[in-house]
Design a protein around this motif. Structure first.
Motif, PDB file in Angstrom:
ATOM      1  N   HIS A 196      47.457  -2.331  13.287  1.00 18.47           N
ATOM      2  CA  HIS A 196      47.187  -1.025  13.883  1.00 18.47           C
ATOM      3  C   HIS A 196      45.703  -0.664  13.977  1.00 18.47           C
ATOM      4  O   HIS A 196      45.283  -0.037  14.950  1.00 18.47           O
ATOM      5  CB  HIS A 196      47.910   0.075  13.097  1.00 18.47           C
ATOM      6  CG  HIS A 196      49.394  -0.096  13.031  1.00 18.47           C
ATOM      7  ND1 HIS A 196      50.199  -0.123  14.156  1.00 18.47           N
ATOM      8  CD2 HIS A 196      50.223  -0.273  11.967  1.00 18.47           C
ATOM      9  CE1 HIS A 196      51.461  -0.298  13.793  1.00 18.47           C
ATOM     10  NE2 HIS A 196      51.508  -0.392  12.471  1.00 18.47           N
ATOM     11  N   VAL A 197      44.923  -1.010  12.968  1.00 20.17           N
ATOM     12  CA  VAL A 197      43.525  -0.578  12.936  1.00 20.17           C
ATOM     13  C   VAL A 197      42.737  -1.263  14.051  1.00 20.17           C
ATOM     14  O   VAL A 197      42.774  -2.489  14.185  1.00 20.17           O
ATOM     15  CB  VAL A 197      42.884  -0.876  11.567  1.00 20.17           C
ATOM     16  CG1 VAL A 197      41.404  -0.528  11.594  1.00 20.17           C
ATOM     17  CG2 VAL A 197      43.580  -0.083  10.464  1.00 20.17           C
ATOM     18  N   ARG A 198      42.002  -0.460  14.813  1.00 20.49           N
ATOM     19  CA  ARG A 198      41.216  -0.980  15.934  1.00 20.49           C
ATOM     20  C   ARG A 198      39.751  -1.118  15.504  1.00 20.49           C
ATOM     21  O   ARG A 198      39.099  -0.131  15.164  1.00 20.49           O
ATOM     22  CB  ARG A 198      41.325  -0.047  17.136  1.00 20.49           C
ATOM     23  CG  ARG A 198      42.759   0.148  17.619  1.00 20.49           C
ATOM     24  CD  ARG A 198      42.848   0.982  18.883  1.00 20.49           C
ATOM     25  NE  ARG A 198      42.354   2.332  18.693  1.00 20.49           N
ATOM     26  CZ  ARG A 198      42.502   3.320  19.588  1.00 20.49           C
ATOM     27  NH1 ARG A 198      43.129   3.092  20.737  1.00 20.49           N
ATOM     28  NH2 ARG A 198      42.031   4.520  19.341  1.00 20.49           N
ATOM     29  N   THR A 199      39.247  -2.346  15.539  1.00 18.72           N
ATOM     30  CA  THR A 199      37.851  -2.618  15.175  1.00 18.72           C
ATOM     31  C   THR A 199      37.229  -3.562  16.210  1.00 18.72           C
ATOM     32  O   THR A 199      36.808  -4.663  15.871  1.00 18.72           O
ATOM     33  CB  THR A 199      37.758  -3.229  13.770  1.00 18.72           C
ATOM     34  OG1 THR A 199      38.596  -4.415  13.729  1.00 18.72           O
ATOM     35  CG2 THR A 199      38.194  -2.257  12.693  1.00 18.72           C
ATOM     36  N   PRO A 200      37.127  -3.157  17.458  1.00 18.96           N
ATOM     37  CA  PRO A 200      36.656  -4.090  18.494  1.00 18.96           C
ATOM     38  C   PRO A 200      35.238  -4.574  18.284  1.00 18.96           C
ATOM     39  O   PRO A 200      34.922  -5.726  18.605  1.00 18.96           O
ATOM     40  CB  PRO A 200      36.782  -3.279  19.787  1.00 18.96           C
ATOM     41  CG  PRO A 200      36.772  -1.845  19.345  1.00 18.96           C
ATOM     42  CD  PRO A 200      37.461  -1.835  18.018  1.00 18.96           C
ATOM     43  N   THR A 214      37.412  12.467   7.401  1.00 17.34           N
ATOM     44  CA  THR A 214      37.317  13.520   8.417  1.00 17.34           C
ATOM     45  C   THR A 214      37.012  12.894   9.776  1.00 17.34           C
ATOM     46  O   THR A 214      35.969  13.172  10.372  1.00 17.34           O
ATOM     47  CB  THR A 214      36.227  14.531   8.042  1.00 17.34           C
ATOM     48  OG1 THR A 214      34.989  13.804   7.831  1.00 17.34           O
ATOM     49  CG2 THR A 214      36.584  15.295   6.783  1.00 17.34           C
ATOM     50  N   PRO A 215      37.894  12.050  10.291  1.00 12.12           N
ATOM     51  CA  PRO A 215      37.598  11.362  11.543  1.00 12.12           C
ATOM     52  C   PRO A 215      37.647  12.305  12.726  1.00 12.12           C
ATOM     53  O   PRO A 215      38.304  13.356  12.678  1.00 12.12           O
ATOM     54  CB  PRO A 215      38.723  10.325  11.630  1.00 12.12           C
ATOM     55  CG  PRO A 215      39.873  10.982  10.930  1.00 12.12           C
ATOM     56  CD  PRO A 215      39.244  11.730   9.789  1.00 12.12           C
ATOM     57  N   HIS A 261      45.285   8.578  17.876  1.00 11.90           N
ATOM     58  CA  HIS A 261      45.906   7.274  18.096  1.00 11.90           C
ATOM     59  C   HIS A 261      46.796   6.859  16.931  1.00 11.90           C
ATOM     60  O   HIS A 261      47.794   6.154  17.127  1.00 11.90           O
ATOM     61  CB  HIS A 261      44.819   6.213  18.307  1.00 11.90           C
ATOM     62  CG  HIS A 261      45.346   4.821  18.363  1.00 11.90           C
ATOM     63  ND1 HIS A 261      46.041   4.311  19.445  1.00 11.90           N
ATOM     64  CD2 HIS A 261      45.317   3.801  17.444  1.00 11.90           C
ATOM     65  CE1 HIS A 261      46.387   3.063  19.209  1.00 11.90           C
ATOM     66  NE2 HIS A 261      45.966   2.720  18.006  1.00 11.90           N
ATOM     67  N   TYR A 262      46.457   7.268  15.705  1.00  6.55           N
ATOM     68  CA  TYR A 262      47.151   6.785  14.512  1.00  6.55           C
ATOM     69  C   TYR A 262      48.245   7.731  14.027  1.00  6.55           C
ATOM     70  O   TYR A 262      49.042   7.349  13.163  1.00  6.55           O
ATOM     71  CB  TYR A 262      46.136   6.543  13.397  1.00  6.55           C
ATOM     72  CG  TYR A 262      45.125   5.485  13.762  1.00  6.55           C
ATOM     73  CD1 TYR A 262      45.465   4.136  13.762  1.00  6.55           C
ATOM     74  CD2 TYR A 262      43.836   5.827  14.149  1.00  6.55           C
ATOM     75  CE1 TYR A 262      44.559   3.162  14.109  1.00  6.55           C
ATOM     76  CE2 TYR A 262      42.907   4.854  14.502  1.00  6.55           C
ATOM     77  CZ  TYR A 262      43.280   3.535  14.480  1.00  6.55           C
ATOM     78  OH  TYR A 262      42.370   2.559  14.836  1.00  6.55           O
ATOM     79  N   ALA A 319      46.797   7.461   8.103  1.00  6.70           N
ATOM     80  CA  ALA A 319      46.319   7.587   9.482  1.00  6.70           C
ATOM     81  C   ALA A 319      44.862   8.039   9.504  1.00  6.70           C
ATOM     82  O   ALA A 319      44.049   7.534  10.302  1.00  6.70           O
ATOM     83  CB  ALA A 319      47.196   8.574  10.250  1.00  6.70           C
ATOM     84  N   LYS A 320      44.493   8.959   8.638  1.00  6.54           N
ATOM     85  CA  LYS A 320      43.098   9.422   8.579  1.00  6.54           C
ATOM     86  C   LYS A 320      42.165   8.296   8.142  1.00  6.54           C
ATOM     87  O   LYS A 320      41.076   8.132   8.693  1.00  6.54           O
ATOM     88  CB  LYS A 320      42.976  10.610   7.621  1.00  6.54           C
ATOM     89  CG  LYS A 320      43.592  11.892   8.149  1.00  6.54           C
ATOM     90  CD  LYS A 320      43.415  13.028   7.147  1.00  6.54           C
ATOM     91  CE  LYS A 320      44.019  14.314   7.659  1.00  6.54           C
ATOM     92  NZ  LYS A 320      43.857  15.426   6.676  1.00  6.54           N
ATOM     93  N   TYR A 321      42.593   7.529   7.144  1.00  5.96           N
ATOM     94  CA  TYR A 321      41.769   6.397   6.700  1.00  5.96           C
ATOM     95  C   TYR A 321      41.591   5.383   7.819  1.00  5.96           C
ATOM     96  O   TYR A 321      40.480   4.894   8.068  1.00  5.96           O
ATOM     97  CB  TYR A 321      42.395   5.758   5.459  1.00  5.96           C
ATOM     98  CG  TYR A 321      41.867   4.372   5.176  1.00  5.96           C
ATOM     99  CD1 TYR A 321      40.549   4.168   4.764  1.00  5.96           C
ATOM    100  CD2 TYR A 321      42.688   3.253   5.349  1.00  5.96           C
ATOM    101  CE1 TYR A 321      40.072   2.892   4.520  1.00  5.96           C
ATOM    102  CE2 TYR A 321      42.218   1.982   5.104  1.00  5.96           C
ATOM    103  CZ  TYR A 321      40.902   1.810   4.694  1.00  5.96           C
ATOM    104  OH  TYR A 321      40.417   0.543   4.473  1.00  5.96           O
ATOM    105  N   TRP A 322      42.652   5.034   8.522  1.00  9.51           N
ATOM    106  CA  TRP A 322      42.546   4.086   9.626  1.00  9.51           C
ATOM    107  C   TRP A 322      41.578   4.599  10.693  1.00  9.51           C
ATOM    108  O   TRP A 322      40.786   3.824  11.241  1.00  9.51           O
ATOM    109  CB  TRP A 322      43.921   3.843  10.238  1.00  9.51           C
ATOM    110  CG  TRP A 322      44.831   3.014   9.384  1.00  9.51           C
ATOM    111  CD1 TRP A 322      44.508   2.325   8.238  1.00  9.51           C
ATOM    112  CD2 TRP A 322      46.229   2.791   9.608  1.00  9.51           C
ATOM    113  NE1 TRP A 322      45.612   1.685   7.741  1.00  9.51           N
ATOM    114  CE2 TRP A 322      46.677   1.937   8.549  1.00  9.51           C
ATOM    115  CE3 TRP A 322      47.133   3.205  10.574  1.00  9.51           C
ATOM    116  CZ2 TRP A 322      48.011   1.522   8.465  1.00  9.51           C
ATOM    117  CZ3 TRP A 322      48.460   2.791  10.484  1.00  9.51           C
ATOM    118  CH2 TRP A 322      48.885   1.956   9.445  1.00  9.51           C
ATOM    119  N   ALA A 323      41.655   5.891  10.988  1.00 17.14           N
ATOM    120  CA  ALA A 323      40.738   6.460  11.985  1.00 17.14           C
ATOM    121  C   ALA A 323      39.295   6.410  11.490  1.00 17.14           C
ATOM    122  O   ALA A 323      38.363   6.228  12.295  1.00 17.14           O
ATOM    123  CB  ALA A 323      41.143   7.891  12.308  1.00 17.14           C
TER     124      ALA A 323
END
Length: 452
Positions: free
Chosen positions: A70-74, A233-234, A241-242, A251-255
């Motif tokens: 799930h995590v997006r890191t392009p 605090t994304p 998205h999460y 979800a907050k951590y992933w963002a």
């Protein structure tokens, strides 16, 4: 673009490079450089710029290139594809202050003596009161003096005419006490004004790079933003998205991880825009791991623990045309960053640095183990690392041994097969007493910590 908050943008403050040149002695290692005075730079017509990216409280699985669903890191995925990327990297301690001290010195915590985040705290004194007390200031000063007693990367790079910039997380007083020529942090806990980097602005780094480039000087950038560290605090545009993919705290951590990735992209794009990417070695590491508690703001079985969730991190080295991109399953450690950077810059690591130059394929292939130790968050004894010790650990091949000390909550050594059990839930020590004994002897040979 991340816009600065009006009136809060920190400005880099230079100090004289000549002061840095006299800070610390440098010792040459035999057989690795032409003869010359200790600390002399090797002949190199164009030493590389150096950018060191340090993530803060970031789980080793939480990247696209490491397989997270799930995590997006392009941007970090692109960096990994362009780098010699060690997917089995480690930091020796799963807590930020000692981990960062290792990165800046190339020494283990029992060598540089910074083993925890905070100095000794009187029993019953609340944190707020303690942080404002003379006891805290005196203890923090003792920790800073430990750092000043050993060579640091910026001070050593100054011998090669480097300018250096500190931004983000920094515990050891004013940036200049770490040997940086420029920086943001003035000396308060965590990093004060330096923590604006990434979360608020990237401009101080861009201004520093422009200044160094205008002077024709090689530069070193320490980019250690307070990301994805709490507070989580994304921006809503990322959090959206999460939502629905995981409990709200996760979800907050992933963002937050994606927000950090965006800032890395801006930094890498800036190197491209200035035409500096080919002349710059970029390195990446996380200071320690993180597993988000799905029911709250904290973490579970990761940071501050002897498990891989707190200790493991990808480590990357990108230098276009000089380091061939590859995904490596070889063991690497954050103790390797300082000797890798110094060697790339044409300077010699000090004899006390135990790490390897990660560009040396033979040395990396010849390593079969990495080591580390975990300590109390709040230090008990500022001068005796063993007095603060909780666990020592080592990874040898697929095996991981954890040996508890007196302060540990673990009742006995634990042994894990990381290939079959990466979450370290199936203790195999009872089935493998011979392996435990052999690995413990190797651990003692690395550091046989004296009883406090």
């Amino acid at each position: 673009m991340i816009a600065p908050i009006a009136g809060r943008r920190a400005v880099a403050r230079p100090i004289a490079v000549a002061t840095l040149l006299a800070l610390l002695p440098m010792f040459a290692l035999p057989g690795t450089a032409p003869a010359g005075p200790p600390g002399a730079a090797r002949e190199d017509p164009k030493p590389p710029n150096v950018v060191l990216i340090i993530s803060d409280d970031h789980g080793w699985t939480d990247y696209g290139f490491m397989g997270h669903p799930h995590v997006r890191t392009p941007n970090l995925d692109r960096l990994a594809a362009e780098s010699l990327t060690f997917t089995r990297g480690y930091v020796p301690s799963s807590l930020c202050c000692p981990s960062l001290a290792t990165i800046i010195t190339g020494l283990f915590p029992h060598q540089h003596k910074i083993t925890g985040n905070d100095p000794p705290q009187p029993a019953g004194m609340p944190n707020r009161e303690f942080y404002a007390s003379p006891l805290f200031a005196e203890g923090r000063e003792a920790m800073i003096r430990h750092l000043e007693a050993v060579p640091t990367l910026p001070a050593l790079l100054a011998r090669g005419d480097y300018l250096s910039f500190q931004s983000g997380k920094w515990w050891q007083g004013d940036y200049s006490r770490g040997g940086f020529t420029h920086g943001m942090t003035r000396g308060r806990r965590h990093g004060d004004e330096g923590l604006d980097i990434g979360r608020v602005t990237m401009e101080p780094i861009e201004e520093f790079i422009a200044e160094a480039s205008d002077e024709g000087r090689p530069f070193f950038v320490w980019y250690a933003p307070f990301l994805p560290h709490t507070p989580h605090t994304p921006p809503d545009r990322l959090l959206e998205h999460y939502r629905g993919l995981a409990p709200a705290p996760v979800a907050k951590y992933w963002a937050m991880v994606e927000w950090f990735d965006e800032t890395c992209g801006r930094l890498l794009d800036h190197l491209d825009e200035r035409g500096l990417a080919g002349d710059t070695i970029v390195l990446y590491v996380a200071d320690n791991g993180w597993t988000q508690d799905p029911e709250g703001d904290g973490f579970i079985r990761s940071k501050r623990s002897p498990y891989d969730a707190g200790l493991r991190t990808p480590i990357m080295v990108r230098w276009p045309g000089r380091v061939e991109p590859a995904m490596s399953g070889s063991l690497a450690s954050s103790i390797d960053l300082a000797p890798t950077i110094l060697s790339a810059a044409g300077l010699e690591p000090t004899p006390e640095m135990p790490g390897l130059d990660l560009r040396d394929a033979g040395a990396v292939a010849g390593r079969d183990s990495v080591f580390g130790a975990c300590y109390e968050h709040t230090i008990l004894d500022l001068d005796e690392p063993a007095a603060n010790l909780r666990e020592r650990w080592m990874v040898e091949g697929k095996w991981k041994l954890i040996v508890p000390a007196a302060l540990s909550d673990l009742p006995a050594p634990q042994l894990y097969d990381l290939s079959a059990d990466p979450a370290e839930r199936d203790d195999r020590s009872g089935e493998q007493p011979g392996r435990v004994e052999a690995m413990r002897r190797a651990l003692d040979a690395w550091w046989d910590s004296p009883s406090p």
